[in-house]
Design an enzyme around this catalytic site. Structure first.
Site, mmCIF file in Angstrom:
data_model
loop_
_atom_site.group_PDB
_atom_site.id
_atom_site.type_symbol
_atom_site.label_atom_id
_atom_site.label_comp_id
_atom_site.label_asym_id
_atom_site.label_seq_id
_atom_site.Cartn_x
_atom_site.Cartn_y
_atom_site.Cartn_z
ATOM 1 C CB VAL A 11 5.420 -1.638 -2.363
ATOM 2 C CG1 VAL A 11 6.185 -1.951 -3.636
ATOM 3 C CG2 VAL A 11 5.750 -2.677 -1.296
ATOM 4 C CB SER A 12 2.771 -0.906 1.310
ATOM 5 O OG SER A 12 1.782 -0.870 2.309
#
Length: 708
Positions: free
Chosen positions: A300-301
Site C-alpha cells: 500500500v501507499s
C-alpha cells in the site's frame, strides 16, 4: 512460460515439469542456487515456532496487537533484537489499521480472521542488506516463509514498506494476506526505512535495530560526512539527526522498482536454499523459479507505488500480477487525456508530482483549516492544529498576496479554493486534510522528498530545515537515550516521529520546531511559512510570492530537485499484467487526481485494449485507516484495507483459475454514522463482477470518466 500459459496449467503440474532443475544452457545439469551478487554482508535467518514467537505478530497474536499497551523492553536503554522486532511489528501493524473491534479488526480483517487460533504463523525469517549500482547506502530485504508454504502451489507476495517505514512496514497489509495464504512474503524498506544517524553521538542502527557508534560496523545508514564535517556541523547545529530517506544523498524512489525486483530475486534464493535438492558440499539446486511460482506485486501507499514500478521494470517476467492500495505513483504527465467526475469540471492539470501538490498543501492548508466549510466539521482540526497559528498563517499569506479576502474567513476560503480548483484536490478530501496538516504530514513529506530528490547532504540544511528533538517551546534539545534506543521499532522514517521533529533553523530568534516557528519576513508565528515558501520555490523554480527567477544558489537547488522528480515518473506500462488499484476518494495524502486516476488513463493510452489494469475507487475511504479508530473518523469512513484484501483475492483468483477481474468501478460502502456502531459486512458491498453502468469507470474519448 508466459502468464497466459500459467493460467491454463495448474501450478502443481507446472512445478512438476521443473523440479528436475533448470539450466541456462538448456541441458540436463541442475542449476545451482547462488546468493545474488547485490547482497552485502551477513545473511541472518531465524525460525519461529508459531507458539512462543511467530512471523506475523511477533508472538503477540491478534489480541496482543490490539492491546493499547505496547510491549516493553526489559532494559529501556539496551533493548534486545527480539524486543525491537516485537515492538516494530506491533507499531507498524497499528500504524496502518484501525485496531478497534467496532471498526472491523478481529472480525473483518486481522491475523486471527479465518483462523481457529490467535493468528500466529510459524516459519522462517531471513534478513540481509542489499544495494543497487550507484547507491550510497544499502536497503534491507527480508523473506518470510510460512511453515504452510507448499512447493506444489508455490506463491510469493511482495511487501515493500509503506511510507518511509522500515522492513516491517508492510507486515499488516501484504504480510498478513500473504502469510495467511501460505505464500512466501518478500519485503524491502526500499532505501527509506528507519535508519537514522545521531550526528552528536555518532550512533546508528544495525540490521537488527540495535545501536552502534562504530564507524566500521555495517549499519542501515550513516551520513556521508567526514569526522571533520560532522564535528563542524555539530558545532553550528548541535543535537541534529540525519534520516536515511532525507539524507542518504540517494534518490531512493528512483530505484523503488529495482528494490522490489531484488527482493523477489532474494526470495527465490531463500526458497531454493530451503527446498532445493542437496548438491555437493552444502550446495542446493534451483527447483522454484518464476515459471512455477506465482508472484503478486503488492503493498500500500509508497509500497504500492514501488510494486507498480517493479511491474513496469519487470523485463524477466518474474511478476505475474499486481494488487495495490492507494499507490504513491507519479504518472508521466500526458495532456492528451483529461479526467472528469460526474458532471464536474474537466481536469486537465492532473498528474502533478508528489512534491508539487505536497508543497502546495504545506503552504495553504494551515490557512484552509480556518475555512468555514471545514473549520468545525473536520475531525481533529481543533485538537491537532493551533487555531491562532492557522489565523496568523492566513494573515501572512494575505500580506504576501497569496490569498485574497478582507476577513479571515474569506482568506481561509480562498486558500481552500486554491487547493481544490488550482491544484485539483477533490472536495471529498477537505475534511480529512486538516488532521494530516496537524500531524505535519505534508510538511514532513515536502522536506524529506525535496532533500531526497536533490540528493542534498545533511550538513547543508535545505530551506533551513533540520531534524532534532525539541523541548516544550520548540527549542532544540538532545534526543533522549531511551527514545533513540527504540527508534528502529517506533520510527516511521520521516520526522516528526518518535521524538524527532522538523526544526526551522532560520526562525526568528533561534532554531525552533517548525510548527511553532516565527518567520522573519512576517514576524508572525505562521508555522514557519518562510521555510514552506522556500520548499515551494524549489518545486516551481520561481519565487512563489513575486514570480521572479530564483537566486543562483536556489536555482541550482531547484534544478537538482527537478531532475530527481523526473527520475521517479512512472511509464504506465504494466506489460499487460493483471492488476488492481484500490484507492479511497477521500485520500488527503496522495490526491487521486494526481495518482490513481491519471495512472489509469496513462495505462490506457500506453497499453490500450491489452491493458489488464482495473481501478476501484472507494467512497467514504481515505489513506490512513488507523485514524478511523477516533471520533469523527469512525462515523464517516470505512476501512480501505478491507478492499485491498479483496483486490489481492481477485488477482490471485485471476492467476490461479483464470477468473476475470471485475470492470473498473466506484464502490459505495456505507459509513457507520452517528454513534459509530459496529461496522458490518452489509455496509461493505463487494467489488462487483458486473457493476451497474452508472458505477463503471471508463476511458472514453480521451477522458477518464468517474461516476459521482
Amino acid at each position: 512460460m508466459t502468464n497466459r500459459a500459467r493460467l491454463a496449467v495448474p501450478t502443481g503440474l507446472a512445478a512438476a515439469f521443473l523440479l528436475v532443475g533448470c539450466s541456462s544452457d538448456n541441458d540436463d545439469s541442475p542449476q545451482l542456487n547462488t546468493l545474488p551478487g547485490f547482497i552485502t554482508g551477513e545473511v541472518q535467518q531465524q525460525d519461529y515456532d508459531g507458539i512462543t514467537d511467530d512471523l506475523l505478530t511477533a508472538g503477540l497474536g491478534g489480541s496482543g496487537l490490539a492491546n493499547a499497551t505496547a510491549p516493553a523492553f526489559a532494559d529501556s536503554l539496551n533493548p534486545t533484537p527480539a524486543e525491537l522486532r516485537r515492538l516494530a511489528i506491533y507499531t507498524n501493524y497499528r500504524a496502518l489499521a484501525d485496531m478497534t473491534a467496532d471498526g472491523g479488526y478481529g472480525r473483518l480483517y486481522g491475523p486471527q480472521v479465518g483462523r481457529d487460533d490467535d493468528g500466529l504463523v510459524a516459519g522462517s525469517e531471513t534478513l540481509a542488506l542489499a544495494t543497487v549500482p550507484g547507491a550510497n547506502h544499502p536497503v534491507t530485504v527480508m523473506v518470510q516463509v510460512p511453515a504452510s508454504f507448499d512447493t506444489e502451489q508455490a506463491c510469493m507476495v511482495t511487501a515493500p514498506s509503506s511510507g518511509s517505514r522500515g522492513i516491517y512496514g508492510a507486515i499488516g497489509t501484504a504480510g498478513e494476506w500473504g502469510l495467511k495464504q501460505g505464500c512466501a512474503v518478500v519485503y524491502t524498506d526500499k532505501g527509506t526505512g528507519t535508519g537514522s544517524h545521531n550526528l552528536m553521538t555518532d550512533r546508528a542502527q544495525r540490521l537488527d535495530g540495535t545501536l552502534s557508534d562504530d564507524d566500521d560496523a555495517p549499519v542501515l545508514f550513516r551520513a556521508n560526512l567526514t569526522d571533520a564535517e560532522r564535528q563542524a556541523f555539530n558545532t553550528s547545529h548541535p543535537d541534529r539527526l540525519a534520516f536515511k530517506h532525507a539524507h542518504s544523498r540517494d534518490n531512493p524512489e528512483a530505484d523503488w522498482g529495482r528494490h522490489v525486483l531484488q527482493s523477489v530475486e532474494f526470495g527465490f534464493y531463500v526458497l531454493n536454499q530451503r527446498y532445493g535438492k542437496p548438491h555437493g558440499d552444502d550446495g542446493r539446486t534451483v527447483v522454484l523459479t518464476p515459471e512455477n511460482t506465482l508472484v503478486i506485486a503488492s503493498s500500500v501507499s509508497n509500497g504500492g507505488g514501488a510494486s507498480v514500478r517493479a511491474a513496469e521494470l519487470d523485463e524477466n517476467g518474474w511478476i505475474d500480477g499486481v494488487a495495490v492500495s492507494e499507490p504513491n505513483i507519479n504518472p508521466t504527465p500526458d495532456s492528451s487525456f483529461t479526467l472528469r467526475q460526474g458532471d464536474g469540471p474537466v481536469i486537465t492539470g492532473h498528474s502533478r508530482s508528489l512534491l508539487d501538490y505536497t508543497t502546495a498543501i504545506a503552504l495553504y492548508q494551515g490557512c484552509a483549516n480556518r475555512a468555514p466549510a471545514v473549520r468545525d466539521d473536520a475531525p481533529f482540526n481543533a485538537a491537532l492544529n493551533n487555531v491562532g497559528v492557522n489565523e496568523t498563517t492566513c494573515t501572512a499569506l494575505a500580506a504576501k498576496g497569496l490569498v485574497t479576502g478582507a476577513t479571515l474567513d474569506e482568506q481561509a476560503t480562498d486558500a481552500l479554493r486554491i487547493l481544490n480548483d488550482e491544484y485539483a484536490i477533490q472536495p471529498e478530501q477537505n475534511l480529512v486534510a486538516p488532521s494530516h496538516y496537524g500531524a505535519s504530514v505534508a510538511q514532513a513529506i515536502a522536506m524529506t522528498y525535496a532533500n531526497a530528490y536533490g540528493e542534498f547532504p545533511v550538513n547543508q540544511p535545505l530551506c533551513g530545515l533540520s531534524l532534532a528533538a525539541t523541548a516544550d517551546q520548540g527549542t532544540v534539545t538532545p534526543l533522549a537515550d531511551a527514545q533513540e534506543a527504540a527508534l528502529f521499532a517506533t520510527s516511521n522514517g520521516i520526522p516528526p516521529t518518535s521524538g524527532v521533529q522538523l526544526v526551522y533553523d532560520q526562525a526568528a530568534g533561534a532554531p525552533t520546531r517548525l510548527a511553532d516557528a516565527v518567520s522573519t519576513s512576517s514576524g508572525l508565528a505562521d508555522h514557519g511559512l518562510d521555510a514552506l515558501l522556500c520548499l515551494r520555490s524549489l518545486m516551481d523554480g520561481l519565487d512563489p510570492v513575486t514570480g521572479d527567477a530564483l537566486s543562483a544558489p536556489l536555482q541550482v537547488q531547484a534544478e537538482r530537485v527537478s531532475t530527481g522528480v523526473e527520475a521517479v515518473r512512472a511509464s504506465g506500462d504494466l506489460q499487460g499484467k493483471p492488476a488492481v488499484f484500490v484507492t479511497g476518494r477521500a485520500d488527503a495524502i496522495l490526491p487521486i487526481n494526481h495518482t490513481s486516476r491519471p495512472y489509469f488513463g496513462l495505462n490506457r493510452r500506453v497499453e490500450g485494449d491489452a491493458s489488464g489494469l482495473r481501478y476501484y475507487e472507494v467512497l467514504n475511504a481515505h489513506h490512513l485507516d488507523a485514524f478511523n479508530a477516533f471520533p469523527g473518523f469512525d462515523a464517516r469512513y470505512v476501512p480501505l484495507h478491507h478492499y485491498y484484501l479483496q483486490a489481492l483475492d481477485l488477482v490471485y483468483d485471476r492467476l490461479t483459475t483464470g477468473a476475470e477481474l471485475p470492470p473498473s468501478q466506484v464502490v459505495r460502502p456505507q459509513p457507520r454514522g452517528a454513534g459509530a456502531p459496529a461496522l458490518t459486512l452489509a455496509q461493505l458491498p463487494a467489488i462487483q463482477p458486473a457493476p451497474a453502468q452508472a458505477d463503471r469507470i471508463r476511458f472514453v474519448d480521451s477522458q477518464v470518466r468517474i461516476p459521482d
